[in-house]
Motif scaffolding. Structure first.
Motif, PDB file in Angstrom:
ATOM      1  N   ARG A 199      -8.889  10.149  -4.459  1.00 27.60           N
ATOM      2  CA  ARG A 199     -10.322  10.327  -4.231  1.00 27.60           C
ATOM      3  C   ARG A 199     -10.693  10.371  -2.749  1.00 27.60           C
ATOM      4  NH1 ARG A 199     -11.982   5.976  -8.938  1.00 27.60           N
ATOM      5  NH2 ARG A 199     -11.647   7.365 -10.720  1.00 27.60           N
ATOM      6  N   ASP A 200      -9.752  10.059  -1.868  1.00 27.69           N
ATOM      7  CA  ASP A 200     -10.028  10.096  -0.440  1.00 27.69           C
ATOM      8  C   ASP A 200      -9.999  11.535   0.080  1.00 27.69           C
ATOM      9  OD1 ASP A 200     -10.351   7.308   0.070  1.00 27.69           O
ATOM     10  OD2 ASP A 200      -8.188   7.058  -0.136  1.00 27.69           O
ATOM     11  N   PRO A 201     -10.730  11.814   1.161  1.00 23.61           N
ATOM     12  CA  PRO A 201     -10.738  13.184   1.693  1.00 23.61           C
ATOM     13  C   PRO A 201      -9.351  13.639   2.125  1.00 23.61           C
ATOM     14  CG  PRO A 201     -12.509  11.862   2.651  1.00 23.61           C
ATOM     15  CD  PRO A 201     -11.626  10.918   1.898  1.00 23.61           C
ATOM     16  N   ALA A 202      -9.114  14.930   1.991  1.00 25.54           N
ATOM     17  CA  ALA A 202      -7.860  15.508   2.468  1.00 25.54           C
ATOM     18  C   ALA A 202      -7.785  15.402   3.986  1.00 25.54           C
ATOM     19  CB  ALA A 202      -7.756  16.965   2.037  1.00 25.54           C
ATOM     20  N   ARG A 203      -6.567  15.191   4.492  1.00 23.69           N
ATOM     21  CA  ARG A 203      -6.301  15.232   5.936  1.00 23.69           C
ATOM     22  C   ARG A 203      -4.953  15.911   6.127  1.00 23.69           C
ATOM     23  NH1 ARG A 203      -7.645   9.622   8.954  1.00 23.69           N
ATOM     24  NH2 ARG A 203      -7.117  10.977  10.703  1.00 23.69           N
ATOM     25  N   PRO A 204      -4.909  17.242   5.954  1.00 23.35           N
ATOM     26  CA  PRO A 204      -3.629  17.955   6.014  1.00 23.35           C
ATOM     27  C   PRO A 204      -2.959  17.810   7.377  1.00 23.35           C
ATOM     28  CG  PRO A 204      -5.369  19.351   5.105  1.00 23.35           C
ATOM     29  CD  PRO A 204      -6.033  18.141   5.671  1.00 23.35           C
ATOM     30  N   ASP A 205      -1.618  17.821   7.356  1.00 25.13           N
ATOM     31  CA  ASP A 205      -0.870  17.652   8.595  1.00 25.13           C
ATOM     32  C   ASP A 205      -0.313  18.965   9.134  1.00 25.13           C
ATOM     33  OD1 ASP A 205       1.363  18.154   6.953  1.00 25.13           O
ATOM     34  OD2 ASP A 205       1.771  16.028   6.677  1.00 25.13           O
ATOM     35  N   GLY A 206      -0.725  20.092   8.542  1.00 25.83           N
ATOM     36  CA  GLY A 206      -0.262  21.393   9.014  1.00 25.83           C
ATOM     37  C   GLY A 206      -0.811  22.494   8.134  1.00 25.83           C
ATOM     38  N   LEU A 207      -0.416  23.720   8.416  1.00 27.15           N
ATOM     39  CA  LEU A 207      -0.888  24.857   7.624  1.00 27.15           C
ATOM     40  C   LEU A 207      -0.380  24.776   6.190  1.00 27.15           C
ATOM     41  CD1 LEU A 207      -0.446  27.758  10.215  1.00 27.15           C
ATOM     42  CD2 LEU A 207      -2.553  26.532   9.604  1.00 27.15           C
ATOM     43  N   TYR A 208       0.829  24.267   6.005  1.00 27.76           N
ATOM     44  CA  TYR A 208       1.352  24.074   4.648  1.00 27.76           C
ATOM     45  C   TYR A 208       0.451  23.115   3.871  1.00 27.76           C
ATOM     46  CZ  TYR A 208       4.324  22.077   1.000  1.00 27.76           C
ATOM     47  OH  TYR A 208       4.798  21.595  -0.196  1.00 27.76           O
ATOM     48  N   GLY A 209       0.094  21.985   4.489  1.00 28.69           N
ATOM     49  CA  GLY A 209      -0.801  21.035   3.840  1.00 28.69           C
ATOM     50  C   GLY A 209      -2.165  21.632   3.555  1.00 28.69           C
ATOM     51  N   VAL A 210      -2.664  22.449   4.477  1.00 30.09           N
ATOM     52  CA  VAL A 210      -3.934  23.135   4.260  1.00 30.09           C
ATOM     53  C   VAL A 210      -3.845  24.037   3.036  1.00 30.09           C
ATOM     54  CG1 VAL A 210      -5.477  24.914   5.203  1.00 30.09           C
ATOM     55  CG2 VAL A 210      -4.708  23.028   6.653  1.00 30.09           C
ATOM     56  N   SER A 211      -2.729  24.751   2.900  1.00 37.54           N
ATOM     57  CA  SER A 211      -2.579  25.664   1.758  1.00 37.54           C
ATOM     58  C   SER A 211      -2.541  24.907   0.441  1.00 37.54           C
ATOM     59  CB  SER A 211      -1.314  26.516   1.921  1.00 37.54           C
ATOM     60  OG  SER A 211      -0.126  25.788   1.651  1.00 37.54           O
ATOM     61  N   LYS A 212      -1.944  23.717   0.436  1.00 37.94           N
ATOM     62  CA  LYS A 212      -1.902  22.929  -0.792  1.00 37.94           C
ATOM     63  C   LYS A 212      -3.278  22.328  -1.096  1.00 37.94           C
ATOM     64  CE  LYS A 212       2.318  23.655  -2.023  1.00 37.94           C
ATOM     65  NZ  LYS A 212       2.611  24.387  -3.278  1.00 37.94           N
ATOM     66  N   ALA A 213      -4.031  21.969  -0.066  1.00 37.99           N
ATOM     67  CA  ALA A 213      -5.411  21.522  -0.292  1.00 37.99           C
ATOM     68  C   ALA A 213      -6.238  22.655  -0.894  1.00 37.99           C
ATOM     69  CB  ALA A 213      -6.027  21.036   1.019  1.00 37.99           C
ATOM     70  N   PHE A 214      -6.018  23.880  -0.423  1.00 39.09           N
ATOM     71  CA  PHE A 214      -6.688  25.039  -1.010  1.00 39.09           C
ATOM     72  C   PHE A 214      -6.323  25.177  -2.491  1.00 39.09           C
ATOM     73  CE2 PHE A 214      -6.307  29.442  -2.405  1.00 39.09           C
ATOM     74  CZ  PHE A 214      -7.587  29.912  -2.219  1.00 39.09           C
ATOM     75  N   GLY A 215      -5.044  25.030  -2.815  1.00 38.88           N
ATOM     76  CA  GLY A 215      -4.614  25.125  -4.203  1.00 38.88           C
ATOM     77  C   GLY A 215      -5.270  24.078  -5.086  1.00 38.88           C
ATOM     78  N   GLU A 216      -5.408  22.864  -4.569  1.00 37.42           N
ATOM     79  CA  GLU A 216      -6.096  21.822  -5.335  1.00 37.42           C
ATOM     80  C   GLU A 216      -7.554  22.198  -5.582  1.00 37.42           C
ATOM     81  OE1 GLU A 216      -3.475  17.941  -3.813  1.00 37.42           O
ATOM     82  OE2 GLU A 216      -5.646  17.992  -3.517  1.00 37.42           O
ATOM     83  N   ASP A 217      -8.227  22.716  -4.539  1.00 39.05           N
ATOM     84  CA  ASP A 217      -9.637  23.096  -4.698  1.00 39.05           C
ATOM     85  C   ASP A 217      -9.785  24.292  -5.633  1.00 39.05           C
ATOM     86  OD1 ASP A 217     -10.476  21.072  -3.047  1.00 39.05           O
ATOM     87  OD2 ASP A 217     -10.765  22.344  -1.289  1.00 39.05           O
ATOM     88  N   LEU A 218      -8.887  25.262  -5.513  1.00 39.45           N
ATOM     89  CA  LEU A 218      -8.960  26.424  -6.390  1.00 39.45           C
ATOM     90  C   LEU A 218      -8.745  26.025  -7.844  1.00 39.45           C
ATOM     91  CD1 LEU A 218      -9.174  29.625  -6.155  1.00 39.45           C
ATOM     92  CD2 LEU A 218      -6.706  29.579  -6.587  1.00 39.45           C
ATOM     93  N   SER A 219      -7.783  25.140  -8.071  1.00 38.78           N
ATOM     94  CA  SER A 219      -7.524  24.711  -9.446  1.00 38.78           C
ATOM     95  C   SER A 219      -8.700  23.930 -10.018  1.00 38.78           C
ATOM     96  CB  SER A 219      -6.237  23.878  -9.514  1.00 38.78           C
ATOM     97  OG  SER A 219      -6.343  22.664  -8.791  1.00 38.78           O
TER      98      SER A 219
END
Length: 272
Positions: A134-154
């Motif tokens: 439930r905590d906000p995303a804090r990606p550590d790189g572009l790969y992490g950003v892409s996985k955060a996108f996948g979570e939001d898209l899903s």
């Protein structure tokens, strides 16, 4: 023998990224839960085994992904770029590719996806913090950003179209932990199987996020919000602790990879 016996059996299950490290491991395990296991990757999958279908497909090819999901009951999506890379391959496989996957799921009436997200969605939290889904995303790189996108898209595809997804923020799944960081992030292959099968077979998942970790003494992640999935890890990194700590007795506390949960990912790149 499967480590997660269940009466539920799929007629056809799709595993993408089946030639990767975790994909190859799950290839040998998921067949116990389905009549036909459809496997996809862009790397060589070898010869099909009994009960397997091989369907190579590039995730950025919308038509190929649409055909890939034809006749499938559920998807375990491990496909895509799995490390920090330049933007373009991440964009194609992890952004455009995951959109194609969910569009295909919508059109083919696939009702559940198990999405391999990553702990790197929250890699810029410190190692002295405990993080919840439930905590906000804090990606550590572009790969992490892409996985955060996948979570939001899903989540969008669940809210609008009712496609259930369990997002697995996988830690470090190897035969044994390799360093101090993995004392917190490690997950055995047996626990990986338990995690994926629980995500496939829980009766109601909606849109859920949970961390893929073992029953470790040290942990940075709180899976309480996802207890309804029924994942209960059974293997711990603790038996490996003495050996791991002896190999690195004086960690460098000025190194960002020591301070942050993402480890070396927090200082990878830029790519020029």
């Amino acid at each position: 023998m499967p480590c997660h016996p269940t009466p539920l059996r799929f007629s056809r299950l799709l595993l993408t990224g089946a030639a990767g490290g975790l994909g190859a491991e799950l290839r040998t395990r998921l067949k116990a839960y389905c009549d036909v296991l459809r496997l996809s990757d862009i790397a060589d999958l070898g010869a099909p085994r009994a009960g397997e279908e091989l369907r190579p497909a590039r995730l950025e090819d919308a038509a190929a992904v649409h055909a890939l999901l034809d006749g499938v009951e559920a998807v375990v999506h491990l496909g895509g770029v799995s490390t920090e890379q330049p933007w373009e391959p991440i964009l194609q496989a992890n952004i455009i590719g995951v959109y194609h996957l969910y569009e295909a799921a919508r059109k083919q009436a696939v009702r559940r996806v198990v999405f391999a997200s990553s702990n790197h969605v929250t890699g810029f939290y410190r190692q002295d913090e405990v993080v919840s889904p439930r905590d906000p995303a804090r990606p550590d790189g572009l790969y992490g950003v892409s996985k955060a996108f996948g979570e939001d898209l899903s989540r969008f595809y669940f809210d609008r179209y009712g496609i259930e997804t369990v997002c697995l923020r996988i830690g470090s799944s190897f035969p044994a932990p390799r360093n101090r960081r993995m004392l917190a992030t490690w997950m055995s292959y047996d626990d990986l199987e338990r995690l994926v099968v629980a995500s496939l077979t829980a009766p109601v998942v909606g849109h859920s996020i949970l961390y893929g970790m073992g029953d470790n003494t040290t942990t940075w992640w709180d899976n309480t919000p996802a207890r309804h999935i029924g994942y209960r890890p059974q293997d711990s990194s603790e038996p490996f602790r003495a050996q791991v700590e002896a190999a690195d007795p004086h960690p460098d506390l000025t190194d960002p990879a020591t301070l942050y949960q993402g480890g070396p990912f927090v200082r990878t790149g830029p790519f020029e």
